[in-house]
Design a protein around this motif. Structure first.
Motif, PDB file in Angstrom:
ATOM      1  N   ASN A   1       0.803  -1.217   0.000  1.00 17.52           N
ATOM      2  CA  ASN A   1       0.000   0.000   0.000  1.00 17.52           C
ATOM      3  C   ASN A   1       0.848   1.285   0.000  1.00 17.52           C
ATOM      4  OD1 ASN A   1      -2.414   1.351  -0.196  1.00 17.52           O
ATOM      5  ND2 ASN A   1      -2.832   1.328   2.028  1.00 17.52           N
ATOM      6  N   PHE A   2       2.049   1.161  -0.592  1.00 10.74           N
ATOM      7  CA  PHE A   2       2.827   2.402  -0.785  1.00 10.74           C
ATOM      8  C   PHE A   2       2.576   2.895  -2.198  1.00 10.74           C
ATOM      9  CE2 PHE A   2       5.326   0.845   2.864  1.00 10.74           C
ATOM     10  CZ  PHE A   2       5.318   2.017   3.607  1.00 10.74           C
ATOM     11  N   ILE A   3       1.856   3.993  -2.326  1.00 11.74           N
ATOM     12  CA  ILE A   3       1.449   4.479  -3.631  1.00 11.74           C
ATOM     13  C   ILE A   3       2.417   5.586  -4.089  1.00 11.74           C
ATOM     14  CG2 ILE A   3      -0.431   5.559  -4.925  1.00 11.74           C
ATOM     15  CD1 ILE A   3      -2.266   4.543  -2.677  1.00 11.74           C
TER      16      ILE A   3
ATOM     17  N   ALA B   1       4.740  -5.543   4.428  1.00 14.90           N
ATOM     18  CA  ALA B   1       5.560  -4.421   4.945  1.00 14.90           C
ATOM     19  C   ALA B   1       4.673  -3.472   5.702  1.00 14.90           C
ATOM     20  CB  ALA B   1       6.259  -3.707   3.778  1.00 14.90           C
ATOM     21  N   ASP B   2       4.187  -3.949   6.839  1.00 12.58           N
ATOM     22  CA  ASP B   2       3.307  -3.113   7.652  1.00 12.58           C
ATOM     23  C   ASP B   2       4.163  -2.280   8.603  1.00 12.58           C
ATOM     24  OD1 ASP B   2       1.429  -1.954   9.214  1.00 12.58           O
ATOM     25  OD2 ASP B   2       0.382  -3.812   9.749  1.00 12.58           O
ATOM     26  N   PHE B   3       4.402  -1.006   8.211  1.00 13.86           N
ATOM     27  CA  PHE B   3       5.263  -0.178   9.056  1.00 13.86           C
ATOM     28  C   PHE B   3       4.465   0.867   9.779  1.00 13.86           C
ATOM     29  CE2 PHE B   3       8.203  -1.428   5.519  1.00 13.86           C
ATOM     30  CZ  PHE B   3       8.844  -2.399   6.256  1.00 13.86           C
ATOM     31  N   ASP B   4       3.173   0.616  10.032  1.00 14.46           N
ATOM     32  CA  ASP B   4       2.351   1.581  10.764  1.00 14.46           C
ATOM     33  C   ASP B   4       2.959   1.833  12.132  1.00 14.46           C
ATOM     34  OD1 ASP B   4       0.774   1.515   8.618  1.00 14.46           O
ATOM     35  OD2 ASP B   4      -1.070   0.976   9.673  1.00 14.46           O
TER      36      ASP B   4
ATOM     37  N   PRO C   1      -1.075  -8.598   8.370  1.00 17.45           N
ATOM     38  CA  PRO C   1       0.304  -8.167   8.200  1.00 17.45           C
ATOM     39  C   PRO C   1       1.191  -9.394   8.151  1.00 17.45           C
ATOM     40  CG  PRO C   1      -0.482  -7.727  10.433  1.00 17.45           C
ATOM     41  CD  PRO C   1      -1.631  -8.311   9.685  1.00 17.45           C
ATOM     42  N   VAL C   2       2.114  -9.430   7.224  1.00 14.99           N
ATOM     43  CA  VAL C   2       2.963 -10.614   7.070  1.00 14.99           C
ATOM     44  C   VAL C   2       4.375 -10.258   7.493  1.00 14.99           C
ATOM     45  CG1 VAL C   2       3.809 -12.309   5.434  1.00 14.99           C
ATOM     46  CG2 VAL C   2       1.546 -11.308   5.111  1.00 14.99           C
ATOM     47  N   ASP C   3       4.855 -10.971   8.489  1.00 15.62           N
ATOM     48  CA  ASP C   3       6.170 -10.642   9.022  1.00 15.62           C
ATOM     49  C   ASP C   3       7.273 -11.192   8.144  1.00 15.62           C
ATOM     50  OD1 ASP C   3       4.963  -9.377  11.120  1.00 15.62           O
ATOM     51  OD2 ASP C   3       4.846 -11.219  12.314  1.00 15.62           O
ATOM     52  N   SER C   4       7.086 -12.404   7.563  1.00 13.51           N
ATOM     53  CA  SER C   4       8.114 -12.973   6.704  1.00 13.51           C
ATOM     54  C   SER C   4       7.398 -13.780   5.620  1.00 13.51           C
ATOM     55  CB  SER C   4       9.013 -13.904   7.528  1.00 13.51           C
ATOM     56  OG  SER C   4       8.293 -15.062   7.855  1.00 13.51           O
ATOM     57  N   PRO C   5       8.041 -13.918   4.504  1.00  9.79           N
ATOM     58  CA  PRO C   5       7.421 -14.702   3.431  1.00  9.79           C
ATOM     59  C   PRO C   5       7.020 -16.103   3.900  1.00  9.79           C
ATOM     60  CG  PRO C   5       9.356 -13.558   2.633  1.00  9.79           C
ATOM     61  CD  PRO C   5       9.332 -13.331   4.116  1.00  9.79           C
ATOM     62  N   ALA C   6       7.773 -16.627   4.881  1.00  4.24           N
ATOM     63  CA  ALA C   6       7.457 -17.986   5.344  1.00  4.24           C
ATOM     64  C   ALA C   6       6.087 -18.048   5.984  1.00  4.24           C
ATOM     65  CB  ALA C   6       8.513 -18.448   6.352  1.00  4.24           C
ATOM     66  N   ALA C   7       5.610 -16.884   6.547  1.00  5.58           N
ATOM     67  CA  ALA C   7       4.321 -16.901   7.225  1.00  5.58           C
ATOM     68  C   ALA C   7       3.167 -16.853   6.241  1.00  5.58           C
ATOM     69  CB  ALA C   7       4.227 -15.723   8.183  1.00  5.58           C
TER      70      ALA C   7
END
Lengths: 299, 326
Positions: free
Chosen positions: B211-213, B241-244, B269-275
């Protein structure tokens, strides 16, 4: 009101058409030795008459055999002895109740006796007691006797033919002609001694009524509505037919019956009593005929 | 195991008992031939033996008759086993809507990888794949051609993982000026579902974006979400990439969450691709649960046992009857 006697006589009449009418009369007449020397009259010879009674001279004159008749010294008393217990309500070998055969036999012999002017009496009874009907002449008396014998059913007390013979032995002192009608089990209930004693005192004719064959195949359902199951008149126990008809049982039963018949005949023979057999009422007249015949020969 | 007509049992047993009682009674006072001196026969040991055998036979016959009656009654009472089953619903449409901006590559690869696995078990579900950057491109439309799906997913995975020789894969995603025009991408992906929602198939959209436009999208994310909602689409948003920071509204993550939840979907929110794997599977589970059909009661007749027993008892009965009759 001589319905039973009438029935007996008409059956005798049918028989008489087959054999000579007087045959039975002749046989009966020659059984007894109670004859006087007082000549009465002559009559035509009937087969069965004693040959020694033929009046040869008169026969020669007449052209056919004539028999001398004597005035009887005394009347021969005939005492019918019958079992009127429940056993007699049971089936005979021929399928009819044994009491019917008894009525027929007693009726035939009774009417023969009456024809000869001999009075007839009856001793009958069951396990509860023995009764006697007086020795009297007349058709009405004989009818009464026959009714007594006919009045037997499943309500009657159990049979005890030995009791009746004992009663005769104790009660009647005079020499009589005893005509005992009983089923196959009667002899087993008496002792040979009793029979001997009776024989010493009386003339005895013994007619055994054949009991039903317990292993015979059941007859097809008959219109009279009788079932096909066999049930004892005394013990009420039923005979299981498929069991009775199995070969081993059948063989054992036949063997036992043969042995029983043999021992009964032997016992009566040793006691000097003449025995006849009847399995149905049709066999009664021939049975009595041969009974009288063999008694005349034997005794 | 239960009996459908259980009342047949007591009724039948009563009827059987009544018939048996009537027969016995009739037998008791039935007309019979009176005979004397039956002990001459019944006292014979041969007769006693035969009678014992006969009785035993009759007892077995009575037993098997009773078994026959009971088994027949049990069969007549219809023993059934009822199971409640919930038929699996396969009428789902799933659109993968992947942001192809450089930061998303590993998450996209993970999502595609998960759907590669899932697609093997699909049976009636349709799946489509679209990707967008400044403009959206369709890799393959909603389809149940699983061979095609497998091929295309493999190709996509290879491309997302930066594999060689497939530079053309991303063609068409950068036509418009700008980058990561999420609203436009989502609106395009929504158009991938044919027509308005008629309720026959569930629609879910897996949206992977940070959601970075950068640029001016035609649709804002909220507008695109409204469009999707109108078409009956649930959006499940995955943000690697949830950097809220804090709970200030208007941040990227919060906007995405609001957009997803407004359509009835969820935000992860996904912390790592593995999740990603576990999240996508969870999404699929909730989607499947939401579309489950009404539970159905399936009734199966279980008459084999009683009928088999009745047959056995009947055979025994016939055999013994034949023996007794003989």
């Amino acid at each position: 009101m001589t319905a039973l006697l009438h029935r007996v006589k008409s059956k005798m009449f049918i028989f008489a058409h087959r054999k000579a009418r007087g045959l039975l009369d002749g046989e009966y007449g020659s059984v007894f030795k109670g004859r006087s020397l007082d000549f009465d009259d002559l009559r035509a010879y009937v087969p069965g008459d004693e040959v020694r009674d033929i009046d040869w001279k008169a026969s020669a004159r007449h052209g056919s055999p004539l028999i001398r008749r004597y005035v009887a010294v005394r009347q021969q008393q005939v005492l019918l002895v019958a079992d009127t217990g429940r056993n007699m309500a049971a089936e005979s070998l021929g399928g009819e109740p044994k009491k019917d055969i008894a009525v027929m036999a007693l009726g035939v012999l009774g009417s023969l006796a009456l024809n000869h002017g001999d009075p007839v009496g009856l001793v009958h009874g069951d396990a509860t007691g023995t009764q006697a009907l007086p020795v009297k002449a007349g058709d009405a008396n004989l009818e009464r006797i026959l009714r007594k014998v006919d009045d037997v059913g499943r309500h009657s007390a159990p049979s005890a033919p030995g009791e009746q013979l004992g009663f005769v032995e104790r009660t009647f002192r005079r020499r009589m002609l005893l005509f005992v009608v009983a089923d196959e089990g009667a002899v087993a209930e008496t002792t040979e001694r009793q029979l001997r004693r009776l024989r010493a005192q009386h003339e005895i004719l013994w007619l055994t009524i054949r009991d039903a064959d317990l292993t015979a195949p059941a007859p097809a359902a008959d219109p009279a509505g009788r079932g096909t199951a066999l049930r004892d008149v005394v013990g009420r126990a039923a005979v299981v037919h498929p069991v009775a008809a199995s070969p081993k049982v059948l063989a054992a039963y036949q063997l036992a019956r043969t042995e029983r018949d043999a021992s009964r005949s032997a016992m009566l023979r040793r006691a000097g009593i003449t025995e006849g057999y009847a399995g149905s009422s049709h066999e009664v007249v021939p049975a009595i005929f041969s009974l009288l015949e063999s008694h005349r020969r034997g005794g | 195991m239960e009996l459908m007509y259980w009342w047949i049992l007591p009724v039948g047993i009563l009827a059987g008992a009544a018939v048996a009682w009537w027969f016995l009674r009739r037998d008791k006072d039935c007309r019979h031939r009176a005979v004397a001196h039956t002990d001459r026969l019944t006292a014979l040991p041969e007769y006693r033996d035969a009678l014992r055998r006969h009785r035993r036979l009759l007892a077995v016959m009575a037993g098997s008759a009773a078994v026959l009656l009971l088994a027949a009654l049990a069969a007549a009472a219809r023993p059934v086993s009822a199971t409640v089953t919930t038929p699996a619903e396969h009428s789902r449409d799933i659109m993968l809507c992947l942001d192809t901006s450089a930061s998303m590559a590993s998450a996209d690869a993970a999502i595609v990888g998960v759907f590669q696995d899932l697609a093997r078990e699909f049976d009636g579900e349709r799946i489509g794949l679209m990707m967008f950057d400044s403009s959206a491109a369709q890799v393959f439309p909603l389809t149940d051609d699983y061979q095609l799906v497998a091929e295309q997913l493999a190709r996509a995975r290879n491309a997302f993982e930066g594999g060689p020789g497939d530079a053309a894969f991303f063609a068409g995603t950068g036509v418009a000026p700008g980058s990561s025009l999420i609203g436009d991408g989502l609106a395009s992906c929504s158009q991938g579902f044919p027509g308005p929602d008629d309720g026959s198939r569930s629609r879910s959209l897996v949206l992977a974006t940070d959601n970075f436009i950068s640029g001016n999208p035609i649709f804002t994310l909220a507008e695109a979400a409204a469009l999707a909602r109108d078409k009956g689409i649930r959006i499940h948003a995955l943000n690697p990439a949830d950097f809220d920071y804090g709970d200030k509204p208007g941040q990227e993550g919060a906007t995405l969450r609001a957009a997803a939840e407004s359509t009835g979907g969820a935000y992860y929110p996904v912390d790592s691709p593995a999740a990603v794997g576990s999240i996508v599977r969870e999404v699929q589970r909730t989607e499947a649960a939401a579309r489950q059909g009404a539970p159905q009661r399936v009734v199966t007749d279980e008459s084999a046992w009683p009928l088999g027993l009745a047959l056995l008892a009947g055979l025994v009965l016939v055999g013994l009857a034949w023996r007794v009759d003989r």
